[in-house]
Design a protein around this motif. Structure first.
Motif, PDB file in Angstrom:
ATOM      1  N   ASP A   1       4.838  -6.432 -10.310  1.00  0.00           N
ATOM      2  CA  ASP A   1       3.657  -6.765  -9.516  1.00  0.00           C
ATOM      3  C   ASP A   1       3.759  -6.008  -8.193  1.00  0.00           C
ATOM      4  O   ASP A   1       4.518  -6.391  -7.306  1.00  0.00           O
ATOM      5  N   VAL A   2       2.995  -4.922  -8.065  1.00  0.00           N
ATOM      6  CA  VAL A   2       3.043  -4.114  -6.847  1.00  0.00           C
ATOM      7  C   VAL A   2       1.724  -4.179  -6.072  1.00  0.00           C
ATOM      8  O   VAL A   2       1.469  -3.352  -5.199  1.00  0.00           O
ATOM      9  N   THR A   3       0.902  -5.163  -6.388  1.00  0.00           N
ATOM     10  CA  THR A   3      -0.386  -5.293  -5.707  1.00  0.00           C
ATOM     11  C   THR A   3      -0.450  -6.507  -4.790  1.00  0.00           C
ATOM     12  O   THR A   3      -1.369  -6.626  -3.991  1.00  0.00           O
ATOM     13  N   SER A   4       0.529  -7.419  -4.901  1.00  0.00           N
ATOM     14  CA  SER A   4       0.553  -8.616  -4.052  1.00  0.00           C
ATOM     15  C   SER A   4       1.936  -8.742  -3.423  1.00  0.00           C
ATOM     16  O   SER A   4       2.834  -7.926  -3.670  1.00  0.00           O
TER      17      SER A   4
ATOM     18  N   THR B   1       0.849  -1.185   0.000  1.00  0.00           N
ATOM     19  CA  THR B   1       0.000   0.000   0.000  1.00  0.00           C
ATOM     20  C   THR B   1       0.888   1.240   0.000  1.00  0.00           C
ATOM     21  O   THR B   1       1.961   1.251   0.614  1.00  0.00           O
ATOM     22  N   PHE B   2       0.419   2.284  -0.689  1.00  0.00           N
ATOM     23  CA  PHE B   2       1.204   3.488  -0.902  1.00  0.00           C
ATOM     24  C   PHE B   2       0.364   4.711  -0.547  1.00  0.00           C
ATOM     25  O   PHE B   2      -0.838   4.743  -0.800  1.00  0.00           O
ATOM     26  N   PHE B   3       1.023   5.721   0.004  1.00  0.00           N
ATOM     27  CA  PHE B   3       0.346   6.972   0.355  1.00  0.00           C
ATOM     28  C   PHE B   3       1.245   8.103  -0.122  1.00  0.00           C
ATOM     29  O   PHE B   3       2.340   8.300   0.414  1.00  0.00           O
ATOM     30  N   VAL B   4       0.807   8.831  -1.168  1.00  0.00           N
ATOM     31  CA  VAL B   4       1.741   9.717  -1.869  1.00  0.00           C
ATOM     32  C   VAL B   4       1.217  11.148  -2.000  1.00  0.00           C
ATOM     33  O   VAL B   4       0.022  11.408  -1.931  1.00  0.00           O
ATOM     34  N   SER B   5       2.164  12.029  -2.232  1.00  0.00           N
ATOM     35  CA  SER B   5       1.873  13.451  -2.376  1.00  0.00           C
ATOM     36  C   SER B   5       1.248  13.739  -3.745  1.00  0.00           C
ATOM     37  O   SER B   5       1.497  13.021  -4.716  1.00  0.00           O
ATOM     38  N   PRO B   6       0.485  14.839  -3.856  1.00  0.00           N
ATOM     39  CA  PRO B   6      -0.042  15.227  -5.169  1.00  0.00           C
ATOM     40  C   PRO B   6       1.004  15.950  -6.011  1.00  0.00           C
ATOM     41  O   PRO B   6       0.882  16.004  -7.228  1.00  0.00           O
ATOM     42  N   GLU B   7       2.048  16.501  -5.361  1.00  0.00           N
ATOM     43  CA  GLU B   7       3.066  17.257  -6.076  1.00  0.00           C
ATOM     44  C   GLU B   7       4.219  16.351  -6.498  1.00  0.00           C
ATOM     45  O   GLU B   7       4.478  15.319  -5.888  1.00  0.00           O
ATOM     46  N   SER B   8       4.904  16.780  -7.548  1.00  0.00           N
ATOM     47  CA  SER B   8       6.141  16.131  -7.962  1.00  0.00           C
ATOM     48  C   SER B   8       7.323  16.933  -7.435  1.00  0.00           C
ATOM     49  O   SER B   8       7.256  18.158  -7.314  1.00  0.00           O
ATOM     50  N   PHE B   9       8.430  16.210  -7.130  1.00  0.00           N
ATOM     51  CA  PHE B   9       9.599  16.850  -6.553  1.00  0.00           C
ATOM     52  C   PHE B   9      10.870  16.378  -7.260  1.00  0.00           C
ATOM     53  O   PHE B   9      10.972  15.230  -7.682  1.00  0.00           O
ATOM     54  N   ILE B  10      11.835  17.271  -7.336  1.00  0.00           N
ATOM     55  CA  ILE B  10      13.196  16.936  -7.746  1.00  0.00           C
ATOM     56  C   ILE B  10      14.102  17.980  -7.087  1.00  0.00           C
ATOM     57  O   ILE B  10      13.670  19.111  -6.828  1.00  0.00           O
ATOM     58  N   ASN B  11      15.338  17.606  -6.815  1.00  0.00           N
ATOM     59  CA  ASN B  11      16.271  18.484  -6.104  1.00  0.00           C
ATOM     60  C   ASN B  11      15.674  18.945  -4.775  1.00  0.00           C
ATOM     61  O   ASN B  11      15.608  20.148  -4.472  1.00  0.00           O
ATOM     62  N   LYS B  12      15.263  17.953  -3.994  1.00  0.00           N
ATOM     63  CA  LYS B  12      14.645  18.217  -2.699  1.00  0.00           C
ATOM     64  C   LYS B  12      15.275  17.324  -1.623  1.00  0.00           C
ATOM     65  O   LYS B  12      15.794  16.244  -1.898  1.00  0.00           O
TER      66      LYS B  12
END
Length: 253
Positions: free
Chosen positions: A131-134, A60-71
């Protein structure tokens, strides 16, 4: 008068050294769960400063709505139970379930469906076909679309129950640096990889087969050099304190 000025100036130098990495707080209320909805249950605190994942299930994943680089990202996390020993971690450079980096951490070595999940840390690149669901692919970090970039395994490399860890990630165009502080890990650089061709993507949290995991107090800051590298004992502050001592002795004469 001169002594007071020197002390004030040096104190300012120390404060600057301690706040160079001051970052903006991340509000988790705007984040969203990714992947199979039944695989996780992410509950965000009303003020958006923390989230708890409460299900023992598939990835399970919980992610930001923004994209980041050089952070550079910093924050704390920990497992608030002693009933299991599986995977906690983070995703970054996330552009969907078929394009992201995965940093995960397992408490104890365990075999499931013929796949061995080792105690310690793994850094992987996930791409099309994974396969990232099992549990099948990510447990042993193998199969189509799963490329292991680095590992740090061993009998003393697992996380501890009911222990809060500080996490630092530096993610730039060309580098990934990850550090852990807490428990038996004292400002330890876990992974440092350069020469990459990274793309902007979301930052987020990850659990697999592990319940009752809290992530809190996360911040992000712009960073282009030495991002996420674990600092040595504050050299600048030590130097400043030395100057203060020298100045005090000088002006007493």
């Amino acid at each position: 008068m001169k002594s007071n000025f020197l002390k004030t100036a040096v104190a300012g130098l120390i404060l600057s050294a301690s706040t160079l990495a001051h970052a903006g707080a991340i509000d988790l209320n705007s984040w969203s769960q990714q992947g199979n909805a039944g695989n996780g249950n992410w509950t965000v605190a009303p003020d958006g400063s923390s989230v708890v994942q409460s299900i023992n299930g598939n990835p399970t994943f919980f992610v930001s709505p923004e994209s980041f680089i050089n952070k550079e990202f910093t924050g704390s996390f920990g497992v608030e139970t002693s009933s299991d020993d599986d995977f906690v971690g983070f995703v970054f450079g996330y552009n969907g379930l078929d394009d992201f980096y995965l940093f995960d951490w397992k408490q104890g070595t365990q075999t499931v469906n013929g796949q061995v999940g080792y105690e310690g840390f793994t850094l992987s690149k996930i791409s099309a076909g994974a396969d990232v669901t099992s549990l099948n692919g990510l447990w042993g970090h193998n199969g189509t679309g799963i490329t292991v970039l680095d590992t740090d395994y061993g009998n003393d490399r697992g996380w501890a129950d009911n222990t809060v860890y500080e996490f630092t990630l530096g993610y730039t165009d060309t580098e990934i640096n990850i550090g852990i502080n807490g428990g038996d890990f004292v400002n330890e650089q876990i992974f440092s990889i350069s020469g990459l061709n990274n793309q902007a993507g979301s930052f987020g949290f990850y659990n697999m087969s592990q319940a009752t995991v809290r992530y809190s107090g996360f911040e992000e800051d712009t960073c282009t050099e030495n991002c996420g590298t674990v600092p040595e004992p504050s050299t600048l502050a030590i130097f400043a304190l030395s100057l203060m001592g020298i100045g005090a002795r000088r002006f007493k004469k």
